[in-house]
Write an enzyme that holds these catalytic residues in place. Sequence first.
Site, PDB file in Angstrom:
ATOM      1  N   THR A 133     -70.652 -13.485   2.585  1.00  0.00           N
ATOM      2  CA  THR A 133     -71.906 -12.792   2.277  1.00  0.00           C
ATOM      3  C   THR A 133     -72.827 -13.744   1.521  1.00  0.00           C
ATOM      4  OG1 THR A 133     -72.903 -10.854   1.180  1.00  0.00           O
ATOM      5  CG2 THR A 133     -70.957 -11.810   0.132  1.00  0.00           C
ATOM      6  N   HIS A 147     -55.554  -9.373  -5.794  1.00  0.00           N
ATOM      7  CA  HIS A 147     -54.514 -10.013  -6.591  1.00  0.00           C
ATOM      8  C   HIS A 147     -53.112  -9.475  -6.265  1.00  0.00           C
ATOM      9  CE1 HIS A 147     -53.127 -12.698  -9.512  1.00  0.00           C
ATOM     10  NE2 HIS A 147     -53.648 -12.222 -10.622  1.00  0.00           N
TER      11      HIS A 147
END
Length: 416
Positions: free
Chosen positions: A334, A387
């Site tokens: 992006t 994560h």
Amino acid sequence: MNEIKIPELAESITEGTIAEWLVKKGDKIEKGDPVVELETDKVNVEVNSDFAGVITEIVSEEGEDVEVGDVIAKIDENGEAGGDASAEEPKEEKKEEAPKKEEPKEPAKEDASNNKQDVIASPAARKRARELGIDLSSVQARDPLGRIRPEDVDSAAKGGSDKKESKPAKKEEPKKSEKTEFDKPVERVKMSRRRQTIANRLVEVQQEAAMLTTFNEVDMTNVMKLRSERKENFIKKHDVKLGFMSFFTKAVIGALKEFPLLNAEIQGNEIVMKKFYDIGIAVSTEEGLVVPVVRDADRLDFAGVEREIGNLGKKAINKELGLNDLQGGTFTITNGGTFGSMMSTPILNAPQVGILGMHNIQKRPMVMPDDSIEVRPMMYLAVSYDHRIVDGKDAVQFLVRIKELLEDPYDLLLEG
């Protein structure tokens, strides 16, 4: 009489919102003609008629939510364009049976239809009025702006259409509720279905993923120099401009090959390692952010990547993206820099576990290895990652690898 229904659209799409009717009551259409544009969670799609004939009734109006299988219009295969044959026949019969009684009623009906066009009502209110058989012109709006809402229709159904009796309640109740919310003028705009979907998905990602972001900066000197050297020959040879996105796409693919967990996703208690590189490129449109996918970007050269990104961007702006353009994707890029952003924290595009954020290029004084100071075109980069399966070490090294590839783009161009 045949019915036009919302067809099966895609496995993941079961409902939508009527965005725009492409025909009106009395129009003659052929089988296969598009009749309505439907806004879904992902793209706008046209619904075609399975029949030929004349539209006799529009059941669902613009702005209304519909589901697969819902009847949205009715069509008469033997009707004539410009009028509703089924509605005209009973009128003639009534005139023959009781002409004196029907004469005063006909102009009243015409006036009511004219008034209906002037009535300001929400799509939900119009639908409720049809269900209860209530004439909207006889309903008084509680809204100070005169917009009729479903509760106004329910009130009219319970208390009748006596305007004098309903005036006190309609003046007092809404003003109190509005004053408790806002003391100054406001405007309420219903969220589009796509905007609702974007909002829900972004919240879901933040609730379900253990999202973190790591930052770095890249010196764009060599990329800009290479583009300047090659841009004229590049456009002559390939008929497409050499932009920044092809460099970043190729750098991302190179880094993903070294850190494959950022090209994976979680399914239950399994990690799905993807051996292909379908790169999503975020595009801003009037209706919100969409992420069309460049398929097998690793197999395309720089010109192929630029061409595909350009085509997808045009389709997004022109609302021509299909479901196949948006489905899948292994990693997303992006570019907030196009709007002047210096730094941001991009949100994951689930079920992907990684997204790269590009930002604005600005000249800044940088200390060189020999301790000299030079003005360099610098860009901040951000990688958000899940994560749960990507450790911080891998995410940091992944971003460093992107930085290295961009700062030495000649090898990248040759390898690409």
